[in-house]
Motif scaffolding. Structure first.
Motif, PDB file in Angstrom:
ATOM      1  N   SER A 197       0.826  -1.204   0.000  1.00  0.00           N
ATOM      2  CA  SER A 197       0.000   0.000   0.000  1.00  0.00           C
ATOM      3  C   SER A 197       0.863   1.258   0.000  1.00  0.00           C
ATOM      4  CB  SER A 197      -0.915   0.007   1.223  1.00  0.00           C
ATOM      5  OG  SER A 197      -1.515   1.275   1.393  1.00  0.00           O
ATOM      6  N   GLN A 198       0.700   2.082  -1.035  1.00  0.00           N
ATOM      7  CA  GLN A 198       1.404   3.356  -1.060  1.00  0.00           C
ATOM      8  C   GLN A 198       0.899   4.293   0.029  1.00  0.00           C
ATOM      9  OE1 GLN A 198       2.723   5.113  -4.977  1.00  0.00           O
ATOM     10  NE2 GLN A 198       1.066   3.803  -5.725  1.00  0.00           N
ATOM     11  N   HIS A 217      -3.993  14.785   8.380  1.00  0.00           N
ATOM     12  CA  HIS A 217      -3.891  14.623   6.926  1.00  0.00           C
ATOM     13  C   HIS A 217      -4.020  13.160   6.541  1.00  0.00           C
ATOM     14  CE1 HIS A 217      -2.371  14.935   2.805  1.00  0.00           C
ATOM     15  NE2 HIS A 217      -1.578  13.921   3.100  1.00  0.00           N
ATOM     16  N   TRP A 218      -3.264  12.289   7.205  1.00  0.00           N
ATOM     17  CA  TRP A 218      -3.264  10.883   6.819  1.00  0.00           C
ATOM     18  C   TRP A 218      -4.536  10.172   7.239  1.00  0.00           C
ATOM     19  CZ3 TRP A 218      -0.661   9.729   2.915  1.00  0.00           C
ATOM     20  CH2 TRP A 218       0.547  10.370   2.641  1.00  0.00           C
ATOM     21  N   ALA A 219      -5.162  10.635   8.314  1.00  0.00           N
ATOM     22  CA  ALA A 219      -6.470  10.087   8.673  1.00  0.00           C
ATOM     23  C   ALA A 219      -7.479  10.375   7.571  1.00  0.00           C
ATOM     24  CB  ALA A 219      -6.944  10.674   9.999  1.00  0.00           C
ATOM     25  N   GLY A 220      -7.411  11.583   7.016  1.00  0.00           N
ATOM     26  CA  GLY A 220      -8.294  11.934   5.911  1.00  0.00           C
ATOM     27  C   GLY A 220      -8.004  11.129   4.664  1.00  0.00           C
ATOM     28  N   GLN A 221      -6.723  10.927   4.367  1.00  0.00           N
ATOM     29  CA  GLN A 221      -6.347  10.117   3.206  1.00  0.00           C
ATOM     30  C   GLN A 221      -6.842   8.680   3.356  1.00  0.00           C
ATOM     31  OE1 GLN A 221      -4.563  11.021   0.257  1.00  0.00           O
ATOM     32  NE2 GLN A 221      -5.133  13.057   0.985  1.00  0.00           N
ATOM     33  N   ALA A 222      -6.698   8.132   4.564  1.00  0.00           N
ATOM     34  CA  ALA A 222      -7.145   6.757   4.807  1.00  0.00           C
ATOM     35  C   ALA A 222      -8.659   6.643   4.670  1.00  0.00           C
ATOM     36  CB  ALA A 222      -6.696   6.303   6.188  1.00  0.00           C
ATOM     37  N   ALA A 223      -9.373   7.647   5.183  1.00  0.00           N
ATOM     38  CA  ALA A 223     -10.834   7.614   5.117  1.00  0.00           C
ATOM     39  C   ALA A 223     -11.332   7.664   3.679  1.00  0.00           C
ATOM     40  CB  ALA A 223     -11.416   8.788   5.907  1.00  0.00           C
ATOM     41  N   GLY A 224     -10.584   8.328   2.819  1.00  0.00           N
ATOM     42  CA  GLY A 224     -10.993   8.446   1.422  1.00  0.00           C
ATOM     43  C   GLY A 224     -10.429   7.372   0.523  1.00  0.00           C
ATOM     44  N   SER A 225      -9.756   6.391   1.100  1.00  0.00           N
ATOM     45  CA  SER A 225      -9.102   5.348   0.323  1.00  0.00           C
ATOM     46  C   SER A 225      -9.797   4.006   0.513  1.00  0.00           C
ATOM     47  CB  SER A 225      -7.637   5.218   0.754  1.00  0.00           C
ATOM     48  OG  SER A 225      -7.053   4.045   0.237  1.00  0.00           O
ATOM     49  N   ASP A 226      -9.682   3.147  -0.497  1.00  0.00           N
ATOM     50  CA  ASP A 226     -10.198   1.779  -0.397  1.00  0.00           C
ATOM     51  C   ASP A 226      -9.112   0.793   0.024  1.00  0.00           C
ATOM     52  OD1 ASP A 226     -12.762   2.536  -1.258  1.00  0.00           O
ATOM     53  OD2 ASP A 226     -12.172   2.369  -3.364  1.00  0.00           O
ATOM     54  N   GLY A 231      -7.144  -4.480   1.555  1.00  0.00           N
ATOM     55  CA  GLY A 231      -6.166  -5.288   2.264  1.00  0.00           C
ATOM     56  C   GLY A 231      -6.814  -6.356   3.126  1.00  0.00           C
ATOM     57  N   VAL A 232      -7.883  -5.996   3.837  1.00  0.00           N
ATOM     58  CA  VAL A 232      -8.592  -6.964   4.688  1.00  0.00           C
ATOM     59  C   VAL A 232      -9.259  -8.035   3.829  1.00  0.00           C
ATOM     60  CG1 VAL A 232     -10.503  -7.254   6.302  1.00  0.00           C
ATOM     61  CG2 VAL A 232      -8.915  -5.333   6.572  1.00  0.00           C
ATOM     62  N   ALA A 233      -9.913  -7.605   2.738  1.00  0.00           N
ATOM     63  CA  ALA A 233     -10.586  -8.568   1.869  1.00  0.00           C
ATOM     64  C   ALA A 233      -9.583  -9.546   1.259  1.00  0.00           C
ATOM     65  CB  ALA A 233     -11.344  -7.828   0.767  1.00  0.00           C
ATOM     66  N   ALA A 234      -8.446  -9.024   0.805  1.00  0.00           N
ATOM     67  CA  ALA A 234      -7.431  -9.893   0.205  1.00  0.00           C
ATOM     68  C   ALA A 234      -6.892 -10.892   1.222  1.00  0.00           C
ATOM     69  CB  ALA A 234      -6.300  -9.043  -0.361  1.00  0.00           C
ATOM     70  N   PRO A 241      -3.365  -8.414  -2.539  1.00  0.00           N
ATOM     71  CA  PRO A 241      -4.205  -7.212  -2.613  1.00  0.00           C
ATOM     72  C   PRO A 241      -3.903  -6.384  -3.851  1.00  0.00           C
ATOM     73  CG  PRO A 241      -2.441  -6.897  -1.021  1.00  0.00           C
ATOM     74  CD  PRO A 241      -2.366  -8.335  -1.462  1.00  0.00           C
ATOM     75  N   ARG A 242      -4.877  -5.610  -4.266  1.00  0.00           N
ATOM     76  CA  ARG A 242      -4.713  -4.691  -5.386  1.00  0.00           C
ATOM     77  C   ARG A 242      -4.984  -3.277  -4.869  1.00  0.00           C
ATOM     78  NH1 ARG A 242      -7.305  -9.241  -7.324  1.00  0.00           N
ATOM     79  NH2 ARG A 242      -9.357  -8.316  -6.863  1.00  0.00           N
ATOM     80  N   PHE A 243      -3.958  -2.685  -4.312  1.00  0.00           N
ATOM     81  CA  PHE A 243      -4.084  -1.359  -3.714  1.00  0.00           C
ATOM     82  C   PHE A 243      -4.153  -0.301  -4.813  1.00  0.00           C
ATOM     83  CE2 PHE A 243      -1.723  -3.677  -0.298  1.00  0.00           C
ATOM     84  CZ  PHE A 243      -2.739  -3.654   0.644  1.00  0.00           C
ATOM     85  N   THR A 244      -5.000   0.688  -4.626  1.00  0.00           N
ATOM     86  CA  THR A 244      -5.226   1.675  -5.679  1.00  0.00           C
ATOM     87  C   THR A 244      -4.835   3.099  -5.285  1.00  0.00           C
ATOM     88  OG1 THR A 244      -7.523   1.954  -4.930  1.00  0.00           O
ATOM     89  CG2 THR A 244      -7.105   0.347  -6.686  1.00  0.00           C
ATOM     90  N   TRP A 245      -4.623   3.369  -3.994  1.00  0.00           N
ATOM     91  CA  TRP A 245      -4.288   4.732  -3.588  1.00  0.00           C
ATOM     92  C   TRP A 245      -2.933   5.127  -4.164  1.00  0.00           C
ATOM     93  CZ3 TRP A 245      -0.465   7.427  -1.082  1.00  0.00           C
ATOM     94  CH2 TRP A 245      -0.774   8.714  -0.588  1.00  0.00           C
ATOM     95  N   SER A 246      -2.873   6.256  -4.855  1.00  0.00           N
ATOM     96  CA  SER A 246      -1.591   6.749  -5.358  1.00  0.00           C
ATOM     97  C   SER A 246      -1.245   8.099  -4.782  1.00  0.00           C
ATOM     98  CB  SER A 246      -1.586   6.798  -6.889  1.00  0.00           C
ATOM     99  OG  SER A 246      -2.633   7.644  -7.348  1.00  0.00           O
TER     100      SER A 246
END
Length: 251
Positions: A197-198, A217-226, A231-234, A241-246
């Protein structure tokens, strides 16, 4: 052969190669100046998930090209510090792949990377005391954070070179590889980095570098990310996992 920085991007990993074979890959003033804009361009490339810094051939970097210090040592040092800080600020994981000599400005660049892997037989030194140069405070603090004050003083006071055994023991390098195994290990490890995960990496990089004001800042980034849900589903589905946050390309 003209001194230059070469770069490629393969499988989400950018590789920057220091090339100045006539002087064991010593950095010229032009090379120092070229590094920050190159890093900016690679940081803006959303396909890049990790960066490797290395030297061409059997040497990482023998320091600064001394001929560039003769005109204006202060200006040359400013260029070196700007390049070092650009490397520190690179928003994705960075790894120095080290063979041969990693000395002076070369050690400065390696220390600015997040991780350092070295081939057996590499030699490390921080050598401003041999030239009567005052080592920058930011570079000194970074060295101390890696190896502790005693080893930092040993390196800075003496300008002596140390081997990979001592470099590994003191924390200057993270892994030491047998001859012929460095490229394979770096490729393997950067594939691992590119698969993670980036979001996690970017936050961890800032926190590890002492950014104590970035939790919101990072709490907001995490909240807006899948990424967390993915990660849990994988994990539960026993798949990669197929992480998409860039994220933003720059801080």
């Amino acid at each position: 052969m003209e001194p230059q920085l070469l770069h490629t991007v393969t499988d989400s990993v950018a590789t920057v190669v220091i090339r100045h074979p006539a002087k064991r890959n010593a950095m010229t003033a032009a090379m120092w100046a070229a590094l920050p804009p190159l890093l900016d361009a690679l940081a803006a490339d959303r396909s890049v998930r990790a960066l490797v810094l290395t030297g061409e051939g059997g040497t990482f970097c023998a320091g600064a090209d001394i001929s560039t210090l003769q005109g204006s040592p202060v200006q040359a040092q400013r260029l070196a510090v700007a390049a070092e800080e650009a490397l520190v600020a690179f928003p994705k994981p960075t790894l120095a792949a080290i063979r041969g000599h990693c000395v002076g400005g070369g050690a400065q660049l390696a220390a600015a990377c997040d991780l350092r892997f070295a081939e057996e037989g590499a030699r490390f030194g921080v050598t401003p005391a041999r030239l009567g140069i005052v080592y920058p405070s930011s570079s000194t603090r970074r060295l101390v954070s890696l190896v502790g004050p005693a080893t930092a003083k040993y390196l800075l006071f003496s300008g002596e070179l140390i081997d990979t055994v001592r470099a590994l023991r003191t924390g200057l390098v993270d892994e030491v590889l047998p001859e012929g195994e460095l490229d394979k290990r770096v490729a393997e490890f950067t594939r691992i980095l590119a698969s993670r995960s980036q979001l996690t990496q970017a936050a961890a990089k800032e926190f590890a570098d002492g950014r104590t004001d970035r939790d919101p800042h990072w709490a907001g980034q995490a909240a807006g990310s899948d990424d967390t849900a993915e990660g849990v589903a994988a994990f539960l589905e026993r798949r990669e996992p197929r992480f998409t946050w860039s994220g933003p390309a720059a801080r």
